[in-house]
Design a protein around this motif. Structure first.
Motif, short mmCIF file in Angstrom:
data_model
loop_
_atom_site.label_atom_id
_atom_site.label_comp_id
_atom_site.label_asym_id
_atom_site.label_seq_id
_atom_site.Cartn_x
_atom_site.Cartn_y
_atom_site.Cartn_z
N HIS A 151 0.82 -1.15 0.13
CA HIS A 151 -0.15 -0.10 0.00
C HIS A 151 0.93 1.27 -0.01
N PHE A 152 0.40 2.33 -0.62
CA PHE A 152 1.41 3.40 -0.69
C PHE A 152 1.18 4.29 0.76
N ASN A 153 -0.04 4.31 1.02
CA ASN A 153 -0.51 5.01 2.28
C ASN A 153 -0.02 4.38 3.60
N ASP A 154 0.37 4.99 4.68
CA ASP A 154 0.67 4.50 5.74
C ASP A 154 -0.59 3.76 6.50
N ALA A 155 -1.63 4.31 6.28
CA ALA A 155 -2.80 3.95 7.09
C ALA A 155 -3.31 2.80 6.72
N PHE A 156 -2.89 2.08 5.50
CA PHE A 156 -3.22 0.66 5.05
C PHE A 156 -2.23 -0.37 5.17
N GLN A 157 -1.05 -0.07 6.05
CA GLN A 157 -0.02 -1.14 5.93
C GLN A 157 -0.47 -2.34 6.81
N GLN A 158 -1.46 -2.47 7.62
CA GLN A 158 -1.83 -3.64 8.24
C GLN A 158 -2.70 -4.44 7.66
N TYR A 159 -3.01 -3.97 6.38
CA TYR A 159 -4.39 -4.59 5.65
C TYR A 159 -3.70 -5.50 4.46
N ALA A 160 -4.59 -6.16 3.95
CA ALA A 160 -4.29 -7.00 2.88
C ALA A 160 -5.98 -6.91 1.93
N CYS A 161 -5.83 -6.50 0.94
CA CYS A 161 -7.01 -6.30 0.03
C CYS A 161 -6.76 -6.89 -1.49
N VAL A 162 -7.80 -7.42 -1.96
CA VAL A 162 -8.03 -7.94 -3.23
C VAL A 162 -9.35 -7.29 -3.84
N GLY A 163 -9.10 -6.62 -5.08
CA GLY A 163 -10.18 -6.33 -5.85
C GLY A 163 -10.09 -6.82 -7.21
#
Length: 613
Positions: A151-163
């Protein structure tokens, strides 16, 4: 599997180091990132997206009840209910990146995702919040997985996402994205199963959109079907942005004729006119137009069905009665035409429009891309339509392996035209290696204009960074070949044809109504290939002429009630089936694609009853 991912960096340590370099120097390190992530980071840099502050657009006050929002809500809630043991959330966003619907599998998932405002009304466009499953999928139009430090943003570092991109089931136009987010994981198989979990929601949403679209046009489609059943010539149906035609029209009307008839039909709809008239076609043939106008009373689109009756000529019978012989040469070992089943006989609205679109492009002599999942019959559809348009035509079907061998041996591609084909079909160009691209591009430029060229590929395997993407500009027209699960109305006819061919000189099997209903409603992750193998197993197991009962259907048919499975087990089973067919049933390649050992794959196949694939 419908959305295979590129190789993931081991332990994602590469992404962590790349992010440290991004923060300290602003540089994007391609060696440490997957290509699609590196490209996304560059787009974020160009858009001046902050890597630290979450500058999301202020949420809109209310989400409009568009068809996408309306149909996604139920699909997401159903999926979240099935996955109540998973701490995750699933959302649907429109083409602007605004979330229009969301559902959470459990309270923990809801609380976790609320912290990053993954809620209806908030925007996750890449240009607003950086690399993520929603915005990056919309930016590329391709499936995207973003894990932890990617993720580019710090706020999403603890997440995994699939689209996964959502496309309109008829037009193929990108209409949004369905995305799942959970806590970051290093388990590659878990990430791939997230993709298959989403594919269930994607199918449900696209099915509902298709049902809504076809229900609006159902009176027009019924009228078209009634006229076509009695037709001895071309029959066409028109509405705003919609056109289908029967085989007679595909065979006998050229591009100018079709354009003229479309203009006339739309003008008649606008004027509410249904007068018969005699017209001269571009080719000089005289015919009587017999229109039937269908008025909507404001509830749906107006439409018109047009029948043509030729005057003083057997033109409409000339092509059908042609006695010339066609030929198809196949170069390579992998291509398996589906037992000479006539795929064009399907009657579902989606298939009718696909056939019309592909036939019109070939009649215009445009180079064509047939795009779809593995096993949907892309090559067969192109070849079949071409030979209907040109019964004495010659086609050559070429495997990517054959092209590669020719380059390695320095033979070039000129010999592909040795049999003087009228159509050259290049299969699975997404798998072409770099060495073939430049000579193939030169061949496409310098080939004789008398030779039509078509190509097929699986969009899940194609990206802008792949060598074969350089070939796409050489093709003028793209047609999406629908997956078998989107053609349930066509399955009984396809089953009957398969069984007839598989029986040979014996009496074909019959299928009980409940068994046919089960076959028609299966998810068929392996598409026509899987259906063929299921029926071949039945022919092998049963006596000639016997009636297939629901209990006779083998376990690998992916029917929901043949095994009692949890939602995640069903997802894993379908992932294995689709990967097996995409890897030509090569177990080693399938295990590698799934990110598991071969022994684990065999164990799972036994557990799910997939040994016969």
């Amino acid at each position: 599997m419908s959305v295979p991912s590129p190789r993931m960096p081991k332990g994602l340590s590469g992404a962590v180091r790349a992010r440290e370099r991004l923060i300290t120097s602003g540089a994007v390190d391609d060696a440490l990132l997957r290509p699609e992530i590196a490209e996304s980071w560059r787009r974020c840099r160009e858009a001046d997206v902050s890597a630290h502050d979450l500058q999301q657009i202020t949420p809109i006050s209310s989400v409009a009840q568009t068809p996408l929002a309306r149909h996604s809500t139920e699909a997401l809630q159903t999926l979240a209910g099935d996955l109540s043991e998973v701490s995750a959330g699933v959302v649907v966003a429109d083409t602007t990146g605004n979330i229009v619907s969301a559902a959470f599998c459990d309270i923990s998932g809801r609380d976790s995702l609320s912290e990053i405002n993954m809620l209806p009304g908030y925007s996750f466009a890449e240009a607003s919040v950086g690399t993520n499953g929603i915005g990056t999928t919309l930016a590329t139009g391709r499936p995207t997985a973003v894990i932890g430090a990617e993720h580019f943003n710090d706020a999403f570092q603890q997440y995994a996402c699939v689209g996964l991109p959502l496309r309109h089931p008829i037009s193929g136009q990108l209409i949004g994205v369905v995305e799942m987010t959970t806590k970051a994981t290093r388990d590659e198989l878990a990430t791939k199963l997230m993709r298959h979990t989403l594919s269930i929601a994607k199918r449900r949403i696209e099915h509902r959109l298709l049902d809504e679209t076809t229900s609006e046009r159902q009176p027009l489609l019924r009228l078209f079907s009634d006229r076509d059943a009695l037709a001895t010539g071309p029959v066409l149906a028109y509405a705003d942005g919609f056109e289908i035609c029967n085989t007679w029209a595909t065979l006998t009307l050229d591009v100018e004729d079709r354009a003229m008839l479309q203009r006339t039909a739309l003008r008649m709809i606008t004027q509410h006119s249904a007068d018969r008239r005699q017209v001269r076609l571009h080719t000089g043939a005289e015919c009587v137009m017999k229109p039937t106008l269908l008025m909507s009373s404001g509830l749906a689109q107006d439409g018109l069905v047009l029948e043509l009756e030729f005057i003083g000529t057997s033109r409409s019978l000339g092509v059908i009665g042609h006695t010339g012989t066609s030929s198809t040469m196949r170069l390579g070992e992998n291509y398996r035409r589906f037992a000479d089943v006539q795929l064009l006989s399907g009657r579902s609205p989606l298939w009718l429009q696909t056939r019309t679109d592909l036939g019109a492009a070939l009649r215009r002599r445009e180079s064509v891309l047939a795009v779809g999942e593995t096993g949907t019959g892309k090559t067969s559809a192109v070849d079949e339509i071409f030979h209907q348009l040109k019964p004495d035509g010659r086609s050559t079907i070429v495997e990517p392996e054959d092209l590669y061998r020719r380059v390695r041996r320095g033979r070039g591609f000129a010999q592909l035209l040795a049999g003087r084909p009228d159509l050259l079909i290049l299969r699975n160009i997404h798998s072409l290696p770099q060495e073939t691209i430049e000579p193939l591009a030169e061949f496409l430029i310098t080939r004789s204009a008398d030779v039509l060229v078509a190509a097929t590929y699986n969009p899940s395997h194609m990206s802008d960074r792949m060598p074969s993407a350089q070939l796409l500009p050489f093709f003028q027209h793209t047609t999406m070949i629908p997956a078998l699960r989107h053609r349930p109305d066509d399955i009984p006819g396809i089953v009957a044809q398969f069984l007839q061919v598989l029986a040979g000189d014996r009496q074909p099997l019959r299928v009980a109504d409940d068994a046919m209903a089960a076959l028609s409603q299966s998810s068929w992750p392996g598409n026509l290939k899987q259906l063929h193998d299921v029926l071949a197993t039945l022919v092998s197991n049963l006596e000639p002429g016997q009636t297939v009962q629901r209990s006779d259907i083998p376990r690998f048919a992916s029917l929901s009630d043949l095994m009692v499975l949890t939602a995640m087990e069903a997802i894993e089973r379908d992932a294995i089936v689709q990967n097996l067919y995409e890897c030509n049933r090569n177990k080693s390649a399938t295990a590698q694609a799934l990110g598991i050992s071969r022994s684990s794959l065999y164990r799972k196949m036994r557990a799910y009853g997939l040994e016969d694939i």
